[in-house]
Structures are given as C-alpha cells and as structure tokens.
Design a protein around this motif. Structure first.
Motif, PDB file in Angstrom:
ATOM      1  N   PHE A  29      29.300  46.670  37.395  1.00  0.00           N
ATOM      2  CA  PHE A  29      29.197  45.364  37.721  1.00  0.00           C
ATOM      3  C   PHE A  29      30.047  44.163  36.508  1.00  0.00           C
ATOM      4  N   PHE A  30      31.099  43.842  37.394  1.00  0.00           N
ATOM      5  CA  PHE A  30      31.690  43.016  37.151  1.00  0.00           C
ATOM      6  C   PHE A  30      31.065  41.883  36.449  1.00  0.00           C
ATOM      7  N   PRO A  31      30.934  41.203  35.131  1.00  0.00           N
ATOM      8  CA  PRO A  31      29.978  39.945  35.594  1.00  0.00           C
ATOM      9  C   PRO A  31      30.363  38.766  35.503  1.00  0.00           C
ATOM     10  N   LEU A  32      31.771  38.453  35.386  1.00  0.00           N
ATOM     11  CA  LEU A  32      32.129  36.521  35.683  1.00  0.00           C
ATOM     12  C   LEU A  32      31.785  36.445  36.703  1.00  0.00           C
ATOM     13  N   SER A  33      31.553  35.026  36.508  1.00  0.00           N
ATOM     14  CA  SER A  33      30.145  34.170  37.774  1.00  0.00           C
ATOM     15  C   SER A  33      30.010  33.459  37.506  1.00  0.00           C
ATOM     16  N   LEU A  34      30.266  32.239  38.555  1.00  0.00           N
ATOM     17  CA  LEU A  34      31.082  30.682  38.607  1.00  0.00           C
ATOM     18  C   LEU A  34      30.964  30.300  39.562  1.00  0.00           C
ATOM     19  N   GLY A  35      30.302  28.636  39.458  1.00  0.00           N
ATOM     20  CA  GLY A  35      30.021  28.206  40.944  1.00  0.00           C
ATOM     21  C   GLY A  35      30.606  28.495  41.903  1.00  0.00           C
ATOM     22  N   ALA A  36      31.874  28.451  41.776  1.00  0.00           N
ATOM     23  CA  ALA A  36      33.524  28.743  42.588  1.00  0.00           C
ATOM     24  C   ALA A  36      33.765  30.254  43.431  1.00  0.00           C
ATOM     25  N   GLU A  37      32.648  30.805  43.043  1.00  0.00           N
ATOM     26  CA  GLU A  37      33.689  32.603  42.522  1.00  0.00           C
ATOM     27  C   GLU A  37      33.369  32.829  44.401  1.00  0.00           C
ATOM     28  N   GLY A  38      32.925  32.129  45.055  1.00  0.00           N
ATOM     29  CA  GLY A  38      33.359  32.308  46.598  1.00  0.00           C
ATOM     30  C   GLY A  38      34.519  31.727  46.829  1.00  0.00           C
ATOM     31  N   SER A  39      35.797  31.399  46.311  1.00  0.00           N
ATOM     32  CA  SER A  39      36.661  30.673  46.849  1.00  0.00           C
ATOM     33  C   SER A  39      37.739  30.943  45.204  1.00  0.00           C
ATOM     34  N   CYS A  40      37.703  31.217  43.982  1.00  0.00           N
ATOM     35  CA  CYS A  40      38.320  31.008  43.024  1.00  0.00           C
ATOM     36  C   CYS A  40      39.374  32.347  43.404  1.00  0.00           C
TER      37      CYS A  40
ATOM     38  N   LEU B 110      37.025  36.359  43.393  1.00  0.00           N
ATOM     39  CA  LEU B 110      36.715  36.145  42.159  1.00  0.00           C
ATOM     40  C   LEU B 110      34.409  36.593  43.239  1.00  0.00           C
ATOM     41  N   ALA B 111      34.622  36.697  44.166  1.00  0.00           N
ATOM     42  CA  ALA B 111      33.503  37.167  44.594  1.00  0.00           C
ATOM     43  C   ALA B 111      33.402  38.629  45.238  1.00  0.00           C
ATOM     44  N   ASP B 112      34.740  38.882  45.613  1.00  0.00           N
ATOM     45  CA  ASP B 112      35.214  40.545  45.903  1.00  0.00           C
ATOM     46  C   ASP B 112      35.356  41.559  45.267  1.00  0.00           C
ATOM     47  N   VAL B 113      36.023  40.968  43.910  1.00  0.00           N
ATOM     48  CA  VAL B 113      35.768  41.562  43.166  1.00  0.00           C
ATOM     49  C   VAL B 113      34.775  42.057  42.339  1.00  0.00           C
ATOM     50  N   GLN B 114      33.616  41.197  42.547  1.00  0.00           N
ATOM     51  CA  GLN B 114      32.030  41.644  42.281  1.00  0.00           C
ATOM     52  C   GLN B 114      31.794  42.513  43.259  1.00  0.00           C
ATOM     53  N   SER B 115      31.925  42.006  44.286  1.00  0.00           N
ATOM     54  CA  SER B 115      31.143  43.590  45.309  1.00  0.00           C
ATOM     55  C   SER B 115      31.734  44.491  45.233  1.00  0.00           C
ATOM     56  N   ALA B 116      33.676  44.543  45.330  1.00  0.00           N
ATOM     57  CA  ALA B 116      33.877  45.545  44.961  1.00  0.00           C
ATOM     58  C   ALA B 116      33.305  46.886  44.025  1.00  0.00           C
TER      59      ALA B 116
END
Ligand code: FAD
Ligand code: ZN
Length: 475
Positions: free
Chosen positions: A131-142, A118-124
């Motif tokens: 902006f891709f708005p989905l954000s949650l505590g596990a975003e670095g690995s989910c 998820l974090a890679d989607v946000q950063s791409a």
C-alpha cells in the motif's frame, strides 16, 4: 525576452540532446504550458523541453545554466498556487520520466521517477500486494515529482503523514546540471544535514526532482467509513479526540465539513445525496482501516458512535455497509471541490492551526470577513485531524463580481491574520507559488526568509530555477 536567434539556437541545442519532437516551440502548444490548472493565470515561455531520463534533465539544465535561461519544472499542473506558470525561459515537462525503477518488498520501498502519476504509483503498489498511502483529489493526474515539490498532504496524512514522511531518498538535478544521487533506501541515516528535506516542498526553486524512494505499507484489508453529524465544530472535535484515543493508529481519516460545504456538494453533484433528512451544522467523514489480524475496525468505530448517539453529543451517523456506500460518502467529500469550482468566483485558503484552536479560528475568521462585507459566504472543510482547514469565501448572489474581487486583499489579511493569531500557517499543503508570496513577507519571520534566500543563492546563484516563486522580492 530572448532574441529570435537565441531561441533558435537554444531549440537546436535542446533538440540535439532530447531528440526530434521533444522540444516544443509552436505558440499554440506553448500556450497550454503557460497557464495554471484553473486557467486563471497566464505566463509566457519560449520553449518546452520534454526529457525522458535523468541524464537528459541534467543536459537541459546545464544548457540553460550556461545561457542563463529560466527553467520552470512542471508535473501534472494540478498545483493550486501558480507554481507552474512560467516567467519566460523554458518549461521542463517531467511527464516522460515515467518509470517505476524498483519495488523492494523486503525493504518496503519503491523507487519511482518524478513523472509517474500518483494513481499509477498507488496501483503498482496494490498489484505488488502493498500500500502507498498518499491520496488526494488530483491523484489521477498529479505526478510524484509535483507531489514532492509541494510536499503534498491529502486525506491519509492523519495516519501516514504527508509525502515528506513517505520519502526515504531523492534524486535531484541541480540548477547547473549536476546530478545528486540521494536515492538511498535507508530507514536510518544520521550523516549530517538531511538534504532531501530541503528539496521536498521547494516548489521547483532549487532543482528538478527526477526520482524518489518511497515507503510502502502493508495493505489494509479491513475498512470502515462513516459520516457523522454534529451540532457544532466543538462537538466534532471532542468526538475526534475520543475516536483517536479509542482507535489509535487505525483512524486513517477525519475530514470535517460544515453544513454549507456538504450542501454545495449535493447541489452541484446530481448523484450526490447527503444521507440525512436535513442539513446539520457540521459533519465528519471518518475512516478506520486495519491490517490482517488487527482489531475489527467496525467495532472500533461503532462503540464511540453508539455512546455519542446515546449521550446526545452526536446528532446522527451513517456507516457504509458496502464498498459502494463508502465510495458514495467519499464522493460527497470530493464533491465539495467540484461544487466550489461550479460556483465560479471564490477565494480559497489552505491554512493550518493547532487542532485545539480550530473551533475558535473558524468563527473568528468568519466574523472578520463579515466586517469586510456581509455579502460574503464562508465555507470550511478539510483534513481537520491534521489541523488543516480549507476556508473558502464566495460572493452572495447580490454581490457583484468586481466588488467581491476588490475585497481580495482585505479578505487575505483577515484569514492570514486570524491564522497567525492562533500560531498557524497560511499554507498547510498547497504551498506558496506566486499566490502566497505576499503572505511570506508579512507572516514568515524575516530570519527564516533570510535563511531561505541564502540557501536559494547558494544552490541557484543565477536564479534560473522557477523564478518569481516562493520567495518574496527583496525589499
Ligand atoms: P505541478 O502542478 O505540475 O507543480 C507544482 C509545483 O511543483 C510547481 O511549482 C512546479 O514547478 C513544481 N514541480 C513539479 N514537478 C517538479 C519536479 N519534478 N521537480 C521540481 N519541482 C517540480 N494538495 C495537497 O497537498 N492535498 C490535497 O488534498 C490536494 N487536493 C487537490 C485536489 C485537486 C482537485 C487539485 C486540482 C489539487 C489538489 N492539491 C492537493 C494540490 C497539489 O499541490 C497537487 O495536486 C499536487 O501535489 C501537485 O502535483 P503536480 O504533479 O500536478 O505538480
Ligand atoms: Zn486538502
């Protein structure tokens, strides 16, 4: 359990289509794939398949379908309800499906494979200026596939919706290996049943999601984050209504935390200090964001804050003056999850109710828990702007672990019954997995379960997709 020769034959066949090293059979390697994120639930599997393309996923499912082998899809394994813990068969690891296939700025969409973090989607998206708005505590690995399979929510749902609202198209491999290419990037499409919404939230029980078309938004350029202290949940909710009426769409987060939850974050996080001189009954972390040319979000927040402080409906408030201060406030919110993990034993609930019932739900649930035992602490926090409360029970220091654990069924009943009383759901965003199957039989209308079962049987008549998850056993 398959015979050793059947496993050897399956191994060779899968390796033929995936290539050397892409099928795991070593017991130590398998063990890591047989447990949930917290390491509290263990299952068993015979092999792990690691495909890197949709065609390879299709080949794996077709082989398993022919041999009636169970398949448990797995993304980042951060799910919280036991959905990835296998009941035999193979685990299908999606992490090598990790390409961003397309970025279409005019259409405001991006097409990504299921295994992208998820974090890679946000950063791409960020690198492309959107902006891709989905954000949650596990975003670095989910992974996006896991987010879709659980219909993940998180902290920006208030403004942007959960991932269901952020998805225009899907590609799914069906249990028999057929590929459904529903990767449409249409903003409007009224051509019959909306199949993608069937797979979103299906927790791997209907097929394997291999790619998705996600919606993109303009990049907010103006942010304001504040932490507000209240005397009660009621006053916090009144402030929410005022702020929503005043700021409209600019309000992107309203996270409620009771005094205990913030104290827990500060207690366990050495660097986390609540910015008030004493503990208050209740707090809200609020965030407003604006686009180029939109109204100044700082003043949108300051006006209701100032009038609330003047009329005494708010006790205190801090507004971040820098990005670092804003991050520190969010770290307090995220520190609650880490604090709870550090406490150890706990029962966690993820319920949703109409926002108007939250202030009645919390005391009623707490009083029912007190009638089970007066040695259980209750903590509540969550995405209250969406009516989503994370309600957590912890044993008091003088309550022995085994006695606390023996209360599990009664506690589940108290929380689910109270949520049901208010027309709520026993799972707002984490899903059902194995953990909430009993609640399904008790609180989901039997007609809805029967319809779900018919859908499952028509798409997966052999029952190979993630068996033992979501649907309760047939009576
Ligand atoms: P996994 O755990 O790998 O899988 C979850 C389920 O989906 C399983 O049933 C699995 O079989 C299935 N699955 C996985 N990939 C696929 C696929 N490609 N096709 C079909 N089925 C698949 N959730 C929220 O909604 N909001 C939050 O705020 C939130 N915060 C969290 C914070 C923390 C610290 C943690 C650990 C979890 C949090 N979660 C939250 C839980 C959330 O469900 C997951 O973080 C995330 O959505 C799951 O993604 P994953 O890739 O880890 O999925
Ligand atoms: Zn949450």
């Amino acid at each position: 359990m398959e015979s050793p020769s059947a496993i050897t034959s399956l191994f060779s066949r899968l390796e033929e289509v995936l290539g050397k090293g892409r099928v795991l059979s070593d017991p130590t390697e398998l063990a890591a794939y047989c447990q949930n994120y917290q390491g509290t639930k263990k299952g068993s599997c015979q092999l792990v398949a690691r495909p890197s393309s949709t065609e390879q996923v299709a080949a794996v499912l077709s082989i398993c379908h022919d041999r009636h082998i169970a398949v448990t899809p797995r993304g980042g394994n951060t799910g919280l309800v036991g959905g990835t813990v296998p009941n035999g068969g193979i685990v299908l690891d999606t992490t090598r499906l990790n390409r961003i296939r397309e970025m279409d700025l005019l259409n405001a969409t991006m097409t990504v494979e299921a295994g992208v973090i998820l974090a890679d989607v946000q950063s791409a998206a960020r690198q492309a200026g959107v902006f891709f708005p989905l954000s949650l505590g596990a975003e670095g690995s989910c992974r996006i596939g896991g987010n879709l399979a659980t219909n993940a929510g998180g902290t920006a749902v208030l403004r942007y919706g959960n991932i269901r609202q952020l998805t225009l198209g899907l590609e799914v491999v069906l249990p028999d290996g057929q590929i459904w290419n529903g990767l449409r990037s249409l903003h409007k499409d009224n051509t019959g049943y909306d199949l993608k919404n069937l797979f979103i939230g299906s927790e791997g029980t209907l097929g394997v999601i291999t790619a998705a078309v996600l919606k993109l938004f303009p990049m907010p350029v103006d942010w304001v984050t504040g932490l507000v202290a209240f005397t009660s949940i009621d006053t916090a909710l009144s402030f929410f209504v005022t702020l929503r009426g005043y700021a409209g769409d600019a309000l992107s987060a309203f996270e409620l935390m009771d005094g205990e939850s913030l104290a827990l974050a500060s207690h366990h996080g050495l660097h986390l200090v609540a910015p008030f001189d004493r503990q208050h009954p209740c707090y809200a972390l609020v965030e407003l964001s604006g686009y180029l040319g939109s109204q100044d979000v700082q003043s949108l927040l300051m006006k209701p804050l100032e009038s609330g402080l003047e009329d005494g409906s708010l006790i205190d408030a801090v507004v971040a003056n820098s990005l670092q201060q804003a991050k520190n406030l969010w770290a307090l919110r995220e520190g609650i999850v880490a604090g709870l993990a550090a406490e150890g034993l706990r029962f966690s609930y993820d319920i949703s109710i109409p926002i108007s019932s939250i202030s009645k739900f919390i005391p009623r649930a707490a009083s029912r828990i007190a009638s089970v035992s007066s040695h259980i602490r209750t903590i509540s926090f969550g995405h209250v702007g969406d009516g989503n409360v994370h309600f957590v029970l912890l044993p008091a220091v003088d309550l022995a672990a085994e006695i606390f654990l023996s209360y599990k069924e009664k506690c589940d009943d108290c929380i689910f019954r109270t949520s049901h009383d208010f027309g709520g759901s026993f799972s707002a965003e984490h899903g059902v997995g194995t953990d909430k199957r009993d609640a399904m039989s008790r609180y989901k209308p039997s007609l809805e379960i029967a319809l779900m079962r018919q859908i499952k049987n028509s798409l997966d008549p052999l029952g190979i997709m993630n068996p033992g998850k979501v649907l309760p056993d047939e009576a």
